[in-house]
Design an enzyme around this catalytic site. Structure first.
Site, short mmCIF file in Angstrom:
data_model
loop_
_atom_site.label_atom_id
_atom_site.label_comp_id
_atom_site.label_asym_id
_atom_site.label_seq_id
_atom_site.Cartn_x
_atom_site.Cartn_y
_atom_site.Cartn_z
CG ASP A 1 -33.48 -3.19 18.55
OD1 ASP A 1 -32.44 -3.82 18.79
OD2 ASP A 1 -33.65 -2.51 17.51
CE LYS B 1 -35.88 -5.62 12.88
NZ LYS B 1 -34.62 -6.14 12.38
CG ASP C 1 -35.47 -2.37 14.57
OD1 ASP C 1 -35.96 -1.67 13.65
OD2 ASP C 1 -34.39 -2.98 14.46
CE LYS D 1 -30.78 -0.98 18.05
NZ LYS D 1 -30.56 -1.98 16.99
CD GLU E 1 -32.76 0.02 14.25
OE1 GLU E 1 -32.68 -0.55 13.14
OE2 GLU E 1 -32.64 -0.60 15.33
CG ASP F 1 -34.17 -3.64 10.11
OD1 ASP F 1 -34.35 -3.15 11.24
OD2 ASP F 1 -34.29 -4.85 9.85
NE ARG G 1 -25.68 -0.56 11.25
CZ ARG G 1 -25.42 -1.63 10.51
NH1 ARG G 1 -24.56 -1.56 9.51
NH2 ARG G 1 -26.01 -2.78 10.75
N1 BES Z 1 -32.16 -4.71 16.08
C1 BES Z 1 -31.67 -5.30 14.88
C2 BES Z 1 -30.69 -6.45 15.15
C3 BES Z 1 -31.23 -7.64 15.88
C4 BES Z 1 -31.76 -8.70 15.18
C5 BES Z 1 -31.15 -7.72 17.24
C6 BES Z 1 -32.24 -9.81 15.86
C7 BES Z 1 -31.61 -8.83 17.93
C8 BES Z 1 -32.17 -9.87 17.24
C9 BES Z 1 -30.98 -4.25 14.03
O1 BES Z 1 -31.48 -2.98 14.11
C10 BES Z 1 -31.13 -4.69 12.62
O2 BES Z 1 -32.23 -4.70 12.14
N2 BES Z 1 -30.03 -5.03 11.96
C11 BES Z 1 -30.07 -5.48 10.62
C12 BES Z 1 -29.03 -4.73 9.83
C13 BES Z 1 -29.11 -4.93 8.35
C14 BES Z 1 -30.33 -4.25 7.79
C15 BES Z 1 -27.88 -4.34 7.71
C16 BES Z 1 -29.79 -6.98 10.63
O3 BES Z 1 -28.99 -7.44 11.45
O4 BES Z 1 -30.40 -7.68 9.85
ZN ZN Z 2 -32.50 -2.51 15.84
MN MN Z 3 -33.11 -2.66 12.80
#
Ligand code: BES
Ligand code: ZN
Ligand code: MN
Length: 489
Positions: A283, A272, A265, A260, A344, A342, A346
């Site tokens: 990220d 966020k 992000d 990834k 993104e 968010d 996947r």
């Molecule tokens: N990059 C984040 C996940 C992340 C969070 C990595 C904290 C490292 C530290 C990912 O893109 C994300 O934002 N995931 C969301 C998904 C949700 C919106 C379904 C999450 O985990 O909150």
């Molecule tokens: Zn992310």
């Molecule tokens: Mn994200």
């Protein structure tokens, strides 16, 4: 840092000796005792005065009347000692030496592991190197330079070609993990998809790999609607990076690594909240890991065909950004309904997992800082792994234990598929039960694009950043890198 192997008689007087001792163990039984016994009896006095009792993690730099330094470190009770503690001990020694401005120290391998093998030597070297790491390219260099251990001198009974090779391998592992950390630590303003592609190119050139970078136009021609959709909100052009290393025969199957590469992000229009955005320059840690796994395997001249694929984008809330409710046509032909901008990672990985099929892969691994939910489940001490293949899970767990880059399995059961069915599109990028099993539904989403080959998904969000007590520099850990090197070498 230089790593050298010696026998006890070749330890130089200029080297600081490391005394690793278990609780209650007499110093006179220590391997280095022979070296100091005659010259400096005062080593003993520390014990006599009970200033050092060899508790676990107890660490002291002793200055002897002669002015010579010694490093004393406790193992705690011998019967509670294990291999996992060994990783931390090696790192603690390195960090203590650095702080104490010890330029060179001698460590007896048999002090920290019960059997001296290629694997243990390799790991001691790798762990020492990752503890030596610091990210200071954005800081003014102090006048007397950065504290640095110049030489790690390992003491063994006999210096054999096998052990020498193991030290070299350990050095490669440590350096490549640190390389991954360098990439991940670079701030988002500098680490753009373009720079990430340049870094991948450099590595390809340096270690003998072929690197192809697709720009926006080429991605449009390919039909990578998922990557392009996520990238729309940013002024930074997305890149799709393809790295190829042919160490195997032409007809050998390929191992594909997918990383990834979200260079920053923000969450997109589903922005966020304040603190959650901090650290999101990391990220692209999955991308950093696979680039450096690739580099390590190429340096080790592994007889395998390896491909690394990196979809690189910046997730920004621009006026032209993708929206919740949008439907993206992925490279696979499947449409992705966006429930949350968010989620993104996947989405971009979907196209990369589809692209992987072109290489007729034997196995595909993806590494991604995918979900906060994995972190909620596991804390910061293990990455989450998912696969339909139990043998692969077992291999990954073993590789984690052997490399200190730990993983733990989470379920990838078909039942979860229900939760990511789309209303308008074929699949949805978030689960139906918001806030529940988010790491699993993310993995299940990826699986929709990875059904045609043997695949494992490694969610490194939990381990992306170091935590206190790991004896690692603040910031990126390079998670996933040592794990996959261990598995594939
Ligand atoms: N990059 C984040 C996940 C992340 C969070 C990595 C904290 C490292 C530290 C990912 O893109 C994300 O934002 N995931 C969301 C998904 C949700 C919106 C379904 C999450 O985990 O909150
Ligand atoms: Zn992310
Ligand atoms: Mn994200």
């Amino acid at each position: 840092m230089q790593v050298t192997l010696h026998t006890l008689k070749d330890v130089l007087p200029t080297q600081v000796l490391v005394f690793v001792l278990a609780k209650g163990e007499s110093i006179t039984r220590h391997i280095f005792w022979k070296k100091v016994r005659v010259k400096d009896q005062s080593y003993l006095s520390l014990f006599a005065k009970k200033e050092f009792t060899a508790e676990e993690k107890e660490c002291k730099v002793a200055i002897l009347p002669s002015g010579k330094k010694a490093l004393l470190i406790g193992k705690g009770e011998e019967k509670k000692w294990n291999y996992r503690k060994m990783f931390l001990l090696c790192r603690q020694i390195m960090q203590t030496a650095k702080e104490a401005k010890i330029g060179c120290y001698a460590l007896a391998i048999s002090d920290v592991v019960s059997t001296v093998t290629s694997e243990t030597v390799e790991q001691i070297v790798a762990q020492s190197l990752i503890a030596d790491y610091d990210f200071h390219i954005y800081k003014k260099r102090p006048q007397d330079g950065w504290p640095q251990v110049e030489e790690l001198s390992l003491v063994v009974d006999a210096v054999t070609p096998e052990l020498k090779k193991a030290a070299v391998m350990g050095k490669i592992i440590g350096e490549q993990v640190n390389g991954a950390r360098d990439l991940a630590n670079i701030p988002g303003g500098d680490m753009t998809p373009t720079l990430l592609a340049e870094k991948a190119r450099e590595i390809g050139e340096k270690f003998g790999g072929l690197v192809t970078v697709l720009g926006k136009k080429q991605m449009e021609a390919e039909g990578m609607g998922a990557v392009l959709g996520v990238a729309k909100g940013s002024v930074e052009e997305p890149k799709f990076i393809i790295m190829e290393y042919s160490g195997g025969e032409q007809n050998d199957k390929t191992t594909v690594l997918v990383g990834k590469g979200v260079t920053f992000d923000t969450g997109g229009v589903n922005l966020k909240p304040d603190k959650a955005m901090l650290g999101m320059h990391m990220d692209m840690s999955g991308a950093a890991a696979v680039i450096h796994v690739f580099a390590a395997l190429a340096r080790m001249k592994v007889k395998k065909n390896i491909v690394a694929l990196i979809p690189a984008v910046e997730n920004m809330p621009g006026g032209s950004g993708y929206r919740p409710g949008d439907v993206l046509k992925s490279l696979s032909g499947m449409t992705i309904e966006i429930g949350h901008t968010d989620a993104e990672g996947r989405v971009i990985l979907a196209d990369a997992l589809t692209y992987a099929k072109r290489f007729n892969p034997e196995k595909v691994f993806d590494v991604a800082t995918l979900t906060g939910a994995a972190m909620a489940a596991l804390g910061a001490r293990a990455s989450a792994v998912f696969s339909k293949n139990q043998k692969l899970i077992a291999q990954l767990k073993d590789a984690g234990e052997a490399s200190g880059d730990f993983v733990w399995e989470m379920p990838l059961w078909d039942e979860y598929e229900e939760e990511i069915k789309g209303t308008v599109g074929d699949v949805q990028n978030v689960g139906k039960f918001s806030g529940k099993g988010g790491a699993i539904t993310a993995a299940m989403f990826l699986y929709q694009f990875a059904k045609k080959y043997t695949w494992a998904h490694i969610d490194i969000a939990p381990t992306m950043e170091s935590i206190e007590g790991q004896y690692l520099a603040k910031g990126a850990t390079g998670a996933g890198c040592a794990l996959l090197i261990q598995l594939l070498k």
